[in-house]
Motif scaffolding. Structure first.
Motif, PDB file in Angstrom:
ATOM      1  N   GLY A 102       0.809  -1.238  -0.001  1.00 54.33           N
ATOM      2  CA  GLY A 102       0.153  -0.053  -0.110  1.00 54.33           C
ATOM      3  C   GLY A 102       0.856   1.140  -0.163  1.00 54.33           C
ATOM      4  O   GLY A 102       2.055   1.124  -0.253  1.00 54.33           O
ATOM      5  N   LYS A 103       0.206   2.302   0.108  1.00 54.10           N
ATOM      6  CA  LYS A 103       0.550   3.669   0.068  1.00 54.10           C
ATOM      7  C   LYS A 103       1.776   3.730   1.503  1.00 54.10           C
ATOM      8  O   LYS A 103       2.868   4.379   1.229  1.00 54.10           O
ATOM      9  N   ILE A 104       1.491   3.305   2.656  1.00 55.36           N
ATOM     10  CA  ILE A 104       2.176   3.318   3.931  1.00 55.36           C
ATOM     11  C   ILE A 104       2.924   2.091   4.374  1.00 55.36           C
ATOM     12  O   ILE A 104       4.079   2.105   4.569  1.00 55.36           O
ATOM     13  N   ILE A 105       2.151   0.901   4.205  1.00 55.62           N
ATOM     14  CA  ILE A 105       2.670  -0.454   4.653  1.00 55.62           C
ATOM     15  C   ILE A 105       2.557  -1.469   3.552  1.00 55.62           C
ATOM     16  O   ILE A 105       2.087  -1.145   2.461  1.00 55.62           O
ATOM     17  N   THR A 106       3.471  -2.428   3.749  1.00 55.08           N
ATOM     18  CA  THR A 106       3.414  -3.702   2.985  1.00 55.08           C
ATOM     19  C   THR A 106       3.299  -4.850   3.952  1.00 55.08           C
ATOM     20  O   THR A 106       3.582  -4.635   5.433  1.00 55.08           O
ATOM     21  N   LEU A 107       2.650  -5.867   3.392  1.00 55.85           N
ATOM     22  CA  LEU A 107       2.273  -6.937   4.243  1.00 55.85           C
ATOM     23  C   LEU A 107       2.823  -8.249   3.578  1.00 55.85           C
ATOM     24  O   LEU A 107       2.754  -8.441   2.748  1.00 55.85           O
ATOM     25  N   GLN A 108       3.678  -9.165   4.448  1.00 53.60           N
ATOM     26  CA  GLN A 108       4.104 -10.310   3.861  1.00 53.60           C
ATOM     27  C   GLN A 108       4.055 -11.415   4.991  1.00 53.60           C
ATOM     28  O   GLN A 108       3.572 -11.136   6.392  1.00 53.60           O
ATOM     29  N   VAL A 109       4.006 -12.668   4.522  1.00 54.42           N
ATOM     30  CA  VAL A 109       3.968 -13.669   5.342  1.00 54.42           C
ATOM     31  C   VAL A 109       5.251 -14.565   5.063  1.00 54.42           C
ATOM     32  O   VAL A 109       5.557 -15.022   3.899  1.00 54.42           O
ATOM     33  N   ASP A 110       5.928 -14.760   6.269  1.00 49.05           N
ATOM     34  CA  ASP A 110       7.394 -15.227   6.299  1.00 49.05           C
ATOM     35  C   ASP A 110       6.988 -16.781   6.726  1.00 49.05           C
ATOM     36  O   ASP A 110       6.347 -17.004   7.690  1.00 49.05           O
ATOM     37  N   GLU A 111       7.754 -17.828   6.239  1.00 53.62           N
ATOM     38  CA  GLU A 111       7.765 -18.828   6.890  1.00 53.62           C
ATOM     39  C   GLU A 111       9.104 -19.277   7.206  1.00 53.62           C
ATOM     40  O   GLU A 111      10.113 -18.854   6.821  1.00 53.62           O
ATOM     41  N   VAL A 112       9.062 -19.482   8.649  1.00 57.12           N
ATOM     42  CA  VAL A 112      10.066 -19.567   9.471  1.00 57.12           C
ATOM     43  C   VAL A 112      10.772 -21.018  10.261  1.00 57.12           C
ATOM     44  O   VAL A 112       9.975 -21.551  10.353  1.00 57.12           O
ATOM     45  N   GLU A 113      12.069 -21.230  10.307  1.00 56.03           N
ATOM     46  CA  GLU A 113      12.294 -22.360  11.069  1.00 56.03           C
ATOM     47  C   GLU A 113      12.667 -21.890  12.522  1.00 56.03           C
ATOM     48  O   GLU A 113      13.447 -20.904  12.592  1.00 56.03           O
ATOM     49  N   LEU A 114      11.921 -22.421  13.578  1.00 54.09           N
ATOM     50  CA  LEU A 114      12.059 -22.157  14.708  1.00 54.09           C
ATOM     51  C   LEU A 114      13.223 -22.670  15.468  1.00 54.09           C
ATOM     52  O   LEU A 114      13.981 -23.826  14.804  1.00 54.09           O
ATOM     53  N   PRO A 115      13.535 -22.218  16.447  1.00 56.13           N
ATOM     54  CA  PRO A 115      14.889 -23.003  17.154  1.00 56.13           C
ATOM     55  C   PRO A 115      14.804 -24.268  17.550  1.00 56.13           C
ATOM     56  O   PRO A 115      16.054 -24.908  17.383  1.00 56.13           O
TER      57      PRO A 115
END
Length: 183
Positions: free
Chosen positions: A17-30
């Protein structure tokens, strides 16, 4: 990788958008498992604690759509691409309040909601305020009432939940601590 760090496996942009972006990350946990993280990316912002010569705080009252209500806040605004926080603070102070200042001092920077956003706010204190000949030059979709209030009035507005945002509460608390240290 530290024992708490999450390693990004993939990142999927969801919205820009004009102010923000949104993303979804897949992460490996500890512990080796995977999880998803919804992340709001924000360019950063400044907030200004403007003090008049008689120690009143210049604030703005404005409607905040996510809250469906008006609140009282210190002037603030987002960083423009390539703009240093100090420049943004000077610009936002003039745009939102119509004031210039003789002194602008950085106080602190802080993250607003690190559980889901990377927004950082750089807080400044402005002194030696002078009203510009021109009125405030608000953005075309920005409407505010300008207020000058004492520290005691600001504390009362916090109690009444009319000041209800973290950056303004932080700034008022800073002033309160400064006053307490003088005694």
């Amino acid at each position: 990788m530290s024992r708490l760090e999450e390693k990004t496996i993939s990142s999927e942009p969801i919205f820009s958008g004009k102010i923000i972006t949104l993303q979804v990350d897949e992460v490996e946990l500890p512990n080796g498992r995977t999880s998803k993280r919804e992340i709001v990316k924000h360019p950063g912002a400044v907030a200004i604690l403007p003090l008049t010569n008689d120690n009143n705080i210049v604030m703005v009252e404005q409607f905040r759509k996510p809250l469906e209500r008006t609140i009282v806040e210190i002037p603030a605004g987002k960083l423009e691409k390539g703009e240093e926080p100090r420049e943004t603070a000077i610009r936002e102070l003039e745009e939102e309040t119509g004031y210039e200042c003789d002194s602008l001092e950085w106080l602190i920077s802080f993250y607003t909601s690190p559980g889901f956003a990377d927004e950082i706010v750089h807080l400044y204190i402005a002194k030696g305020l002078k009203k510009k000949k021109d009125a405030a030059t608000l953005d075309e979709d920005e409407f505010v009432n300008l207020l000058e209030i004492s520290l005691d009035e600001a504390i009362q507005l916090i109690k009444e939940q009319k000041i209800y945002d973290a950056k303004t509460v932080y700034a008022v608390t800073y002033l309160q601590l400064q006053e307490a240290m003088k005694k």
